[in-house]
Structures are given as C-alpha cells and as structure tokens.
Write an enzyme that holds these catalytic residues in place. Structure first.
Site, PDB file in Angstrom:
ATOM      1  CB  SER A 108      -0.950  -0.008   1.196  1.00 16.53           C
ATOM      2  OG  SER A 108      -1.947  -0.976   0.989  1.00 16.53           O
ATOM      3  N   GLY A 109       1.437   1.610   1.166  1.00 13.90           N
ATOM      4  CA  GLY A 109       2.293   2.800   1.212  1.00 13.90           C
ATOM      5  C   GLY A 109       3.774   2.484   1.110  1.00 13.90           C
ATOM      6  N   GLY A 110       4.159   1.213   1.170  1.00 12.94           N
ATOM      7  CA  GLY A 110       5.567   0.824   1.002  1.00 12.94           C
ATOM      8  C   GLY A 110       6.475   1.189   2.174  1.00 12.94           C
ATOM      9  CB  SER A 117       5.116  -4.314   1.025  1.00 11.62           C
ATOM     10  OG  SER A 117       5.958  -3.182   1.149  1.00 11.62           O
ATOM     11  CB  CYS A 173       5.013   9.524   8.464  1.00 11.98           C
ATOM     12  SG  CYS A 173       5.711   9.576   6.834  1.00 11.98           S
ATOM     13  N   GLY A 180      -1.071  -1.039   5.272  1.00 12.70           N
ATOM     14  CA  GLY A 180      -0.187  -1.647   6.265  1.00 12.70           C
ATOM     15  C   GLY A 180      -0.422  -1.064   7.645  1.00 12.70           C
ATOM     16  CE1 TYR A 469       1.957  -0.679  16.299  1.00 14.10           C
ATOM     17  CE2 TYR A 469       3.506   1.114  15.889  1.00 14.10           C
ATOM     18  CZ  TYR A 469       2.257   0.546  15.727  1.00 14.10           C
ATOM     19  OH  TYR A 469       1.303   1.201  14.974  1.00 14.10           O
ATOM     20  CE1 TYR A 472       6.955   2.980  14.075  1.00 10.95           C
ATOM     21  CE2 TYR A 472       7.163   2.765  16.442  1.00 10.95           C
ATOM     22  CZ  TYR A 472       6.787   3.500  15.343  1.00 10.95           C
ATOM     23  OH  TYR A 472       6.257   4.757  15.500  1.00 10.95           O
TER      24      TYR A 472
END
Ligand code: FDA
Length: 531
Positions: A108-110, A117, A173, A180, A469, A472
C-alpha cells in the site's frame, strides 16, 4: 567408483538446477500470459502490468520505498508489478498466482521497515494498491470508507475538507499507507484520547485466498477481529476499511520544546516517565532524544518534547503547571491551530500549505528500527547510559522516540483486537538509526550499534515476552523459514512479542481462512496445520 559416484551426484544436481531454472522461467511466462488473459476477460487495462522491460517499472517500484536498506542488502526484485484499478484485477492476480505458484506480495504505502511488501527471497510479484485510494466521508454518521492505497495525509486532508470538527486517530507521517498501517495498529498524536487506528475500524472489504470478496458480515467476526491489528498480509488483501471518525475541538494547541543536559534534560526526562501516561488524556507529550551539538560546539543530548493538546492554550497551561512544572512550558512555546494544521506541523512541514499532505513523493533513507515497551520508569543512571549510546553515533543520526501510553489505551482490553499493548505500559520506545547512501558500505556498524543498545535495554523493558510493536517491523526478533513450513513453535518466537496471547487466536483464524498459507511473508501468521 567413489569419484564417478560424486560426478554422477554433481551432474544430477546440475540437471536439477537447470530444470528448475527453466521451469521457473516457464512459470513466469505462463503467469504473465495468465494475467493478460484474465485482465482482458474482465475488460481491464493491461497497462496496469509492469515488467522490467517496461520504461516505468523502476520508478513504479522505487516510488514508495521509504527504507532503502532492505532492498540494498538482499532479496529479489519483483518480476511483475500490477497496479489494479478495480477489484477484479486483484482477483485475477490471485487466480494466476495460485495457478503458477508465484508468490504475491501486496503493497500500500511501502513503508514496511524490512521491505516485506516489495522484496522477497523467492520469485514474486507485487499487487500495488496505489490506484485504489478513494476516500468517502459521511458527515452525518461520522464515518469514512477509505481504500487501502490511500495515504494518511490523503485521509486527513479529505476529512478536513468536509468538516472542522471531525478527524481520525492514526500515525504522524503523511506518506504512510492505510493498508499496512491500519492492519498493524496505527499510533499517533491523539492515541491517548482516542486509541489507535485499528480501534476505529467498523467494516472492511477483503479479498480472500480464493479470490472472494467479503465485507464484515460475510467474513465473520473472527476474521474481522484478525484484520484489526493482526498485521498486513496474513489473512487476505484488504481493499478498504470503514472507520468511525472522531470528534475534535476546532482549536488544538501544539508545542515543541527542547531541553539539553545543561538544562536538566536527564531529570526532566526521568520525571516525564511518571507524568506522560497519567496526565489529562487530551494531552499527548511525545519525546524524541538525540545527540546534538550545543551552542559551545560540544556534544549534548537534546530532549525534544513534541506535544498536542486537544483544546486551547489557556486550558493546557494550568495542566502543565500542576503536573509537569519541571518542563517550564510558557504560553510563547505554544501555538493554537485547527487539527489539520497540526498534522502538517507534526510531519515537519510547519508553515506549508495543507497540500503537502497530498504529496506522495518522499525522501528515502537507509535505516534500521526496533521497538520496546516500558512498564517501570528507567532510573536516571539508566538514562545516562542511553546518552552514552546516543553519543557514539554522529549528531542527529540516531534517535529514541518515547511515545506515551495510558489514557483510553489503558481502558481497552488486550483481546479486544489483536493489538495487545494496553494497560500497564507507560510508553513505547522506538529506536532508529539512519545513514546515507555513501555510508551504506558501513551499514553493519550502525546495525550493530542499534542491536547493542537493544540488548543493553533488556533490563529496563517488558519481559516474557519482550513486547514489540508490529508496525515497527523488525526481523531480528525472529522470522518464518524462507522455504518450507514454519512451525508454531518457531513463529511463536516473534508472534508472542507482537501479539501476546492473541497470537494463538490469530493462528487458529489463519488455519480457518488460509490453510494453504497462500498469503505469507517472513513474519506472516502460519496456519495451525503446519504445527
Ligand atoms: P507497506 O505497503 O510496506 O505494507 C506493510 C505490510 O502490510 C506489508 O507486509 C504488506 O504486505 C502489508 N499490506 C500492505 N497493504 C495491505 C493490504 N491492502 N492488505 C493486506 N496487507 C497489506 N507507525 C505508527 O503507528 N505511527 C507512526 O506515526 C508511524 N510513522 C511512520 C513514519 C515512517 C517514515 C515510516 C517508514 C513508518 C511509520 N510508521 C508509523 C510505521 C507504519 O505504520 C508501518 O510501516 C506500516 O506497516 C506501513 O504501512 P504501508 O502500507 O505504508 O506499508
């Protein structure tokens, strides 16, 4: 006899390699043909298919890669990227992938920290969601449908276009992808008051391993539970999420205050650990720690307090004066603004137009990240040891982010959704070290540094399991076998760190919805049948 035996073995081995190479090339061609055929069948454009022969292939591949480290180290490039414009193309991709045994990766956003991904050890192709990014807001019901190829910036911008008092709680961000981020949690500046992104998912559209499209009702509550924090990839391709929006005041207050060691940074950071998770939940006091140069040219530690208060400055100041006078916050440090401007502020674009939230191009860097959860305050001498670690790296190269928990996060049960880090956590630590392209030849030095720091920190952070997490992502904490099946025991090593006891339930759901492990990567949930 012995020599001719080994020659025979070697020849057989060579023949095997040649046959498997030929058959893999054969498979790839058949797969491509299958894709083209299927796309035509659904009346779709085949210009959503990029092979390395295509002039745009490299730019499509690179455009959303945020961390250059994983691809620079190892892994193959995809031999095809598809950028579907409708769901039928994803269904076609799943069909051909299964038919020819080519691994599918969805992006999706990489922003995946380990590049899962867009890199792989085995031949693969990418379903890149960039064209599926529509967002529709219902201001009557305070809900939104957002396609997973949208970025957080696009979501925030679109909400603000419709309303001054609606918002969404997710990361900082703007180029992070919804796909993701929501799948693994989604912590942001309003999380103490409103929880994480995954807490607000109320419906979803998912394509399963059989190519069937589901909504919440048809997927059932187990699968719907799993996709709200159980991590991207494992359960299917999420095309869109429906989320409940949150109501916010028209004016919020932000501040960035820095304290260095000669301004008592050590004592103030120490005190912060007793305050930040208990203070008024409208206030999120985040803390970034870096080694910096002081005005006299010497090295010091900069403690950057970066905060959002959901209300006016005149309400914030008495809270700070009562609960955290050590910081010495004054009115002049604070700025009032609408929430949407605060998203620009926290993204580091202060003063720029809101359009910056729509900018999908980004600065790519080399970095390694890790995370921890803290349940007892770190003593002052522990903080001083951390400063020594930070000073080993060049100024501004390494950072520790302390993100406070508490507030509503404490009130949600650990098993409500798969994201388990609830009551009992004071804050999360995010360790990060970055470097430039020229320095990449020495990347191991920085990676060793972060691993040493992580090892040192074991005494101060959560234990049994040492929690991490999921968003991350960190392959150091364990991964599935690249080839063959991963056992439950092997996957437990990292699974319990990300999901605690929810890991067991995730494995059971995986077994129900994807027993052949079609959707997989180095840290996907393995099905029970592989125990
Ligand atoms: P990407 O596309 O790389 O996907 C990540 C994983 O999800 C991959 O395994 C992928 O296959 C899978 N996936 C993607 N789309 C899917 C879909 N549609 N269906 C199923 N699986 C899918 N986190 C946070 O909580 N708060 C923050 O403030 C930030 N800030 C931040 C800044 C920067 C610069 C980075 C690089 C990262 C963050 N993050 C963060 C971490 C971020 O939440 C995490 O990396 C997300 O997984 C990124 O999601 P993308 O879709 O961008 O990644």
């Amino acid at each position: 006899m012995q020599i001719s035996g080994s020659i025979l073995t070697f020849s057989l081995f060579l023949a095997f390699i040649l046959i498997s190479r030929a058959s893999s090339a054969h498979n790839k061609n058949d797969f491509l043909e299958c894709l083209n055929l299927q796309f035509q069948k659904f009346n779709s454009e085949s210009d959503s298919i990029y092979t390395p022969q295509n002039a745009s292939y490299s730019s499509v591949l690179q455009s959303t890669i945020r961390n250059l480290r994983p691809a620079s180290n190892s892994g193959q490039r995809p031999f095809v990227i598809i950028t579907p414009e409708h769901e039928s193309q994803i269904q076609a991709a799943i069909y051909c992938s299964k038919k020819y045994g080519i691994q599918l990766k969805v992006r999706s956003g990489g922003h995946d920290y380990e590049g899962l991904s867009y890199i792989s050890q085995t031949p693969f192709f990418i379903v890149d969601m960039r064209n599926l990014r529509s967002i529709s807001i219902d201001t009557e019901k305070n809900t939104a449908w957002v396609q997973t190829g949208a970025t957080l910036g696009e979501l925030y911008y679109t909400i603000a276009e419709k309303s001054k008092t609606l918002a969404f709680t997710a990361g900082v961000c703007p180029t992070v992808g919804v796909g993701g981020h929501f799948s693994g949690g989604g912590y942001g500046m309003m999380s103490r008051k409103h929880g994480i992104a995954a807490d607000h998912i109320i419906d979803a559209k998912l394509i399963d391993a059989n190519g069937q499209i589901h909504d919440r009702e048809s997927m059932g509550e187990d699968l719907f539970w799993a996709i709200r924090g159980g991590g991207g990839t494992s359960f299917g391709i999420v095309v869109s999420f429906k989320v409940k929006l949150i109501v916010i005041p028209e004016t919020v207050t932000v501040f960035n205050v820095t304290r260095t060691l000669d301004q008592n940074a050590t004592q103030i950071v120490h005190r912060w650990q007793y305050v930040a998770h208990k203070i008024d939940e409208n206030l999120l006091l985040r803390l970034f720690l870096r080694s910096i140069s002081s005005s006299n040219g010497k090295r010091t530690i900069g403690a950057f307090f970066t905060s959002l208060y959901l209300g006016p400055v005149d309400d914030l100041l008495p809270i700070m004066q009562e609960k955290f006078p050590e910081l010495g916050l004054v009115k002049e440090d604070c700025t009032e603004m609408p929430w949407i401007e605060s998203t620009v502020f926290f993204a580091g674009f202060r003063g720029q137009s809101l359009d910056v939230l729509l900018n999908r191009t980004q600065v790519s860097v080399y970095f390694k990240g890790k995370s921890d959860y803290v349940k007892q305050p770190i003593p002052e001498y522990g903080l001083k040891s951390i400063w020594k670690f930070l000073n080993e790296e060049d100024v501004y190269r390494a950072e520790l982010q302390f993100s406070p928990y508490g507030g509503i996060i404490d009130d949600i049960s650990e098993s409500e959704i798969p994201f388990p880090h609830r009551s009992g956590n004071i804050f999360m630590i995010h360790y990060i070290v970055g470097w430039s392209e020229e320095e990449n030849a020495y990347s191991q030095r920085h990676i060793n540094w972060i691993r040493r720091l992580y090892s040192f920190m074991a005494r101060y952070v959560s234990k049994s399991p040492r929690e991490a997490y999921f968003n991350y992502r960190d392959l150091d904490i364990g991964m599935n076998k690249i080839k063959g099946n991963t056992s439950y025991k092997q996957a437990s090593v990292w699974g319990f760190k990300y999901f605690n006891n929810n890991f067991r339930r995730l494995v059971h759901i995986k077994n129900k919805v994807d027993p052949t492990n079609f959707f997989r990567n180095e840290q996907s949930i393995p099905p029970v049948s592989l125990w």
